[in-house]
Write an enzyme that holds these catalytic residues in place. Sequence first.
Site, PDB file in Angstrom:
ATOM      1  N   GLY A 174      28.593   3.651  35.350  1.00  0.00           N
ATOM      2  CA  GLY A 174      29.819   2.055  35.651  1.00  0.00           C
ATOM      3  C   GLY A 174      31.131   2.262  34.660  1.00  0.00           C
ATOM      4  O   GLY A 174      31.908   1.262  34.424  1.00  0.00           O
ATOM      5  N   LYS A 175      31.580   3.572  34.643  1.00  0.00           N
ATOM      6  CA  LYS A 175      32.763   3.768  33.687  1.00  0.00           C
ATOM      7  C   LYS A 175      33.805   3.104  34.143  1.00  0.00           C
ATOM      8  O   LYS A 175      34.616   2.332  33.526  1.00  0.00           O
ATOM      9  CB  LYS A 175      32.980   5.295  33.403  1.00  0.00           C
ATOM     10  CG  LYS A 175      31.620   6.004  32.769  1.00  0.00           C
ATOM     11  CD  LYS A 175      31.924   7.580  32.936  1.00  0.00           C
ATOM     12  CE  LYS A 175      31.927   8.185  34.119  1.00  0.00           C
ATOM     13  NZ  LYS A 175      30.619   8.139  34.721  1.00  0.00           N
ATOM     14  N   GLN A 208      31.899  11.925  34.724  1.00  0.00           N
ATOM     15  CA  GLN A 208      30.416  12.389  34.512  1.00  0.00           C
ATOM     16  C   GLN A 208      29.922  11.955  33.424  1.00  0.00           C
ATOM     17  O   GLN A 208      30.111  10.689  33.294  1.00  0.00           O
ATOM     18  CB  GLN A 208      30.610  13.970  34.335  1.00  0.00           C
ATOM     19  CG  GLN A 208      31.109  14.524  35.583  1.00  0.00           C
ATOM     20  CD  GLN A 208      32.464  14.737  35.760  1.00  0.00           C
ATOM     21  OE1 GLN A 208      33.262  15.173  34.990  1.00  0.00           O
ATOM     22  NE2 GLN A 208      32.833  14.242  37.011  1.00  0.00           N
ATOM     23  N   ALA A 230      34.463  13.354  40.234  1.00  0.00           N
ATOM     24  CA  ALA A 230      34.048  11.689  39.736  1.00  0.00           C
ATOM     25  C   ALA A 230      34.358  10.874  40.982  1.00  0.00           C
ATOM     26  O   ALA A 230      35.464  11.060  41.699  1.00  0.00           O
ATOM     27  CB  ALA A 230      35.129  11.472  38.562  1.00  0.00           C
ATOM     28  N   GLY A 231      33.593   9.600  40.875  1.00  0.00           N
ATOM     29  CA  GLY A 231      34.041   8.506  41.762  1.00  0.00           C
ATOM     30  C   GLY A 231      33.860   7.265  40.803  1.00  0.00           C
ATOM     31  O   GLY A 231      32.726   7.030  40.547  1.00  0.00           O
ATOM     32  N   HIS A 232      34.947   6.540  40.535  1.00  0.00           N
ATOM     33  CA  HIS A 232      34.815   5.476  39.635  1.00  0.00           C
ATOM     34  C   HIS A 232      35.165   4.206  40.533  1.00  0.00           C
ATOM     35  O   HIS A 232      36.125   4.146  40.884  1.00  0.00           O
ATOM     36  CB  HIS A 232      35.918   5.734  38.453  1.00  0.00           C
ATOM     37  CG  HIS A 232      35.341   6.748  37.621  1.00  0.00           C
ATOM     38  ND1 HIS A 232      36.105   7.271  36.333  1.00  0.00           N
ATOM     39  CD2 HIS A 232      34.258   7.707  37.619  1.00  0.00           C
ATOM     40  CE1 HIS A 232      35.624   8.295  35.788  1.00  0.00           C
ATOM     41  NE2 HIS A 232      34.463   8.493  36.490  1.00  0.00           N
ATOM     42  N   ASP A 265      27.906   8.271  36.689  1.00  0.00           N
ATOM     43  CA  ASP A 265      27.915   6.894  37.702  1.00  0.00           C
ATOM     44  C   ASP A 265      27.125   5.654  36.867  1.00  0.00           C
ATOM     45  O   ASP A 265      26.682   4.778  37.414  1.00  0.00           O
ATOM     46  CB  ASP A 265      26.781   7.390  38.885  1.00  0.00           C
ATOM     47  CG  ASP A 265      27.554   8.318  39.650  1.00  0.00           C
ATOM     48  OD1 ASP A 265      28.713   8.390  39.645  1.00  0.00           O
ATOM     49  OD2 ASP A 265      26.813   8.859  40.449  1.00  0.00           O
ATOM     50  N   GLY A 282      28.276  10.109  48.866  1.00  0.00           N
ATOM     51  CA  GLY A 282      27.420   9.121  49.481  1.00  0.00           C
ATOM     52  C   GLY A 282      25.892   9.608  49.398  1.00  0.00           C
ATOM     53  O   GLY A 282      25.007   8.758  50.120  1.00  0.00           O
TER      54      GLY A 282
END
Length: 426
Positions: free
Chosen positions: A15-16, A223, A39-41, A13, A301
Amino acid sequence: MKVDVLLGLQWGDEGKGKIVDVLTPKYDIIARFQGGPNAGHTLEFEGIKHVLHTIPSGIFRDGVMNVIGNGVVIDPVIFKGELEKLSPFNLDIKSRLVISKKAHLILPTHKLLDQASEEAKGKNKIGSTLKGIGPTYMDKTGRNGLRIGDIHSPNFQEKYDQLVEKHKVMLDRFEGFSYDISTLEEPWLQAVSELKELTAIDSEQYLNDAMKAGKKILAEGAQGTMLDIDFGTYPFVTSSNTVTAGTCTGLGIAPTKIGDVIGIFKAYCTRVGSGPFPTELHEEVGERIRKEGSEFGATTGRPRRCGWVDLPQLKYAIMINGVSELSMMKSDVLDNFDTINVCTHYLIDGKRYDYFPYDVNDVEIVPVYEEIKGWNYDTTKLTSYNDAPAELKAYVEYLEQKLEVPITTVSVGPDRTQTLNNKVLA
Ligand code: GDP
Ligand code: IMO
Ligand code: MG
């Protein structure tokens, strides 16, 4: 042409997604090499925020190809959901996204196994995103997995049924774990049939041919280094190699073909899930960083744990990855801090450690801090690094000197435009 790599140096996380999107105009191809929907980009531009899980972060730029490499694991249902979220933007996904035939599939039973395993671990749980990542990579290394190439095979259903039978036996061993796969199977199989519409390729061949033809490729990590299966804070890690070497195995790129390695880190540090975090702040300062930085997971979240920048940890990540330049993210989150702390070394049982030691799980690590003067200035409107306050520049120079790698980008907000170039390397 060599392949440049962008990856996270902390616990994910960093900021990729934002920086890949910013850099995409310089490249012809953006390729994800590992991880999956854990992942959450996040990308932000023109007032809209997008969160991508499996799809590379180059997807919004015209004329750029996006590759999901063999090292990635794909949940067809989540992937379908991502495509649906993109549909209002008329991106012609079919012409700009291809998938490796060798990428592995996450089955509904992999997710159940993830859940059962976490429940069984109780207070020692990893804090997994419960997307089935661990069980899918276990089937890959156990040589049981199903791959994208299999979905076109006439005996796909048979292969699927065989694997599910195996999983059921495993699930039944978890005492008290009840499950119902009937509701999960139908949407999964439906999503698989939609996945067939996209182009599946021999991505290692595609990428190496592209390199030969002079195309510029950026590999997008997921990650972060401290979540790497070999080099992270094991066992509180993910199940893939998140480091530069993961580009070689996750895309079929030879080590001699790796170019620049852009390591990205937050001006502070966060972690989501369980496991050691030497500079974690438990009191109101941590709460304040979480609030100012909106530190809540893009995938689950969950509130992220917050702390200060940790030099032994960053030096370790820079070493393992061969980082050639750094991007410092979210410095704006510290805009209103009078002082900022930086951990210079640790004390464990009174002994000084300047590097990240083997055992960080069962010992008490005392981080030793150096205090840096804050800038107390709204940096979010800055358009040039030259205009940045002297104290921010001093923080950047201090970190560059300690880390021995140039910080070429300073990010001062989530939007694409809130990105300052510190220096351009030759
Ligand atoms: P990734 O997984 O490395 O792509 O990072 P995430 O998207 O999970 O988390 C980064 C979060 O910080 C997202 O909400 C971004 O929109 C946001 N973000 C990225 N860069 C900056 C920045 O420089 N300042 C602020 N305030 N937010 C940022
Ligand atoms: P991006 O790419 C932050 C963490 C989970 C958990 C551990 C194992 O957005 O930076 P897993 O689901 O992989 O079995 O979870 O790793 N984790 C992440 N933390 N960012 C991520 O991805 C993460 N992906 C997994 O919270 O602690
Ligand atoms: Mg993320």
